[in-house]
Write a protein that holds these residues in place. Structure first.
Motif, short mmCIF file in Angstrom:
data_model
loop_
_atom_site.label_atom_id
_atom_site.label_comp_id
_atom_site.label_asym_id
_atom_site.label_seq_id
_atom_site.Cartn_x
_atom_site.Cartn_y
_atom_site.Cartn_z
N SER A 1 0.82 -1.20 0.00
CA SER A 1 0.00 0.00 0.00
C SER A 1 0.86 1.26 0.00
CB SER A 1 -0.94 0.00 1.21
OG SER A 1 -1.71 1.16 1.27
N ASN B 1 -2.33 3.60 7.93
CA ASN B 1 -2.27 2.15 7.73
C ASN B 1 -1.82 1.46 9.01
OD1 ASN B 1 -2.83 2.44 4.88
ND2 ASN B 1 -0.70 3.09 4.64
N PHE C 1 -6.88 -2.95 3.66
CA PHE C 1 -5.78 -2.93 2.70
C PHE C 1 -6.22 -3.50 1.35
CE2 PHE C 1 -2.57 -2.82 6.30
CZ PHE C 1 -2.06 -1.59 5.95
N CYS D 1 -8.52 -1.18 -0.60
CA CYS D 1 -7.80 0.01 -1.07
C CYS D 1 -6.91 -0.34 -2.27
CB CYS D 1 -6.97 0.58 0.07
SG CYS D 1 -6.01 2.04 -0.37
N ILE D 2 -6.16 -1.43 -2.18
CA ILE D 2 -5.26 -1.82 -3.26
C ILE D 2 -6.04 -2.21 -4.51
CG2 ILE D 2 -3.53 -3.53 -3.95
CD1 ILE D 2 -2.58 -3.59 -1.05
N SER E 1 -7.44 0.94 -6.20
CA SER E 1 -6.39 1.70 -6.88
C SER E 1 -5.94 1.02 -8.16
CB SER E 1 -5.19 1.87 -5.93
OG SER E 1 -5.56 2.60 -4.77
#
Length: 285
Positions: free
Chosen positions: A108, A159, A273, A276-277, A280
């Motif tokens: 991240s 994070n 996580f 979010c990853i 993106s």
């Protein structure tokens, strides 16, 4: 930015965060599963082949995490309770959840152009009540809560770097070394800590001095401030605690052991996580 653009931005954000097409909101999308799957142990070449897909096992755990349900109330659309629970305890005891959180944290940070190893962190804690199931607990006289403290450390992006759960009667400055002691080898460059007034004093500095070179920066609320105030650095870790508490399983410690409570906390962080990853990655394609 003109107000005429706001509806357009809101519609884009809603489409980005929508989870349409899933049977349950806690289920994984294909993009999220592609992030998690390489981190799970491969099937063994000996013994019986796996009967249930690993994706179903993980989604069952996420369902229990989000809903705060006991094991015996796992719906029949998931693999058997005994199977899901066996994998949970296995990954809890071999440290898989901690390792996955570590790997996803570095991914991240690298994704947004930061160094994979943070050099500064923000520490805070939150007390949670326990139930009649037993296990270690204490009384937090400040917050008047009998239970345990979720002591977490995040990087400056929010994070989760590490977390330790201990009894609520342990004060902040005594619990902080328990968190920092376990990250020295994983993140050797992390030596600066932002904290609130509960961590002030020579007792914490002396404990950290025995662990190496650490600097603690206390962010205090202004004496003249009235009402709500966003404090520099501290708001990041408080936001992370709010994100984690969206999972009902973390709102109260239902488990008897601290090890299981810690595992659920790391699963919640891994879920953050992963989403979010995956978002993106889809946004850059």
């Amino acid at each position: 930015m003109g107000f005429a653009k706001l509806p357009r931005i809101i519609d884009v954000d809603r489409a980005l965060h929508a989870r349409r097409g899933l049977i349950l909101p806690s289920d994984l999308t294909d993009a999220e599963w592609s992030v998690l799957e390489p981190l799970l142990p491969p099937a063994s070449h000996v013994g019986r082949p796996r009967k249930w897909p690993m994706r179903w096992i993980v989604e069952a755990m996420l369902y229990l995490l989000r809903g705060g349900l006991p094991w015996r109330m796992l719906p029949p659309c998931f693999p058997p309770v005994s199977t899901v629970r066996r994998w949970f305890y296995l990954w809890r005891d071999n440290g898989l959840w901690l390792t996955m959180n570590h790997v996803l944290l570095m991914a991240s940070r690298e994704m947004i152009g930061r160094e994979v190893s943070p050099s500064a962190g923000v520490i805070d804690n939150q007390s949670a009540k326990t139930t009649e199931s037993g296990g270690p607990c204490g009384y937090d006289a400040g917050k008047k809560v009998k239970g345990r403290k979720h002591h977490i450390l995040t990087d400056t992006e929010g994070n989760l770097v590490h977390a330790v759960i201990h009894t609520a009667d342990i004060q902040d400055r005594d619990g902080a070394p328990m968190v920092l002691r376990e990250i020295i080898r994983r993140f050797p460059w992390l030596r600066h800590i932002f904290a609130d007034g509960g961590y002030a004093g020579d007792k914490l500095r002396e404990a950290l001095r025995r662990m190496g070179k650490w600097t603690v920066e206390i962010i205090k609320r202004s004496d003249t401030a009235t009402g709500f105030e966003v404090l520099p650095r501290r708001w990041v870790v408080e936001r992370t605690l709010a994100w984690l508490n969206r999972n009902r399983r973390l709102a109260k410690d239902f488990g008897q052991t601290i090890a299981s409570a810690t595992a659920w906390l790391f699963i919640a962080s891994i879920q953050l996580f992963t989403r979010c990853i995956a978002r993106s990655a889809n946004h850059t394609e």
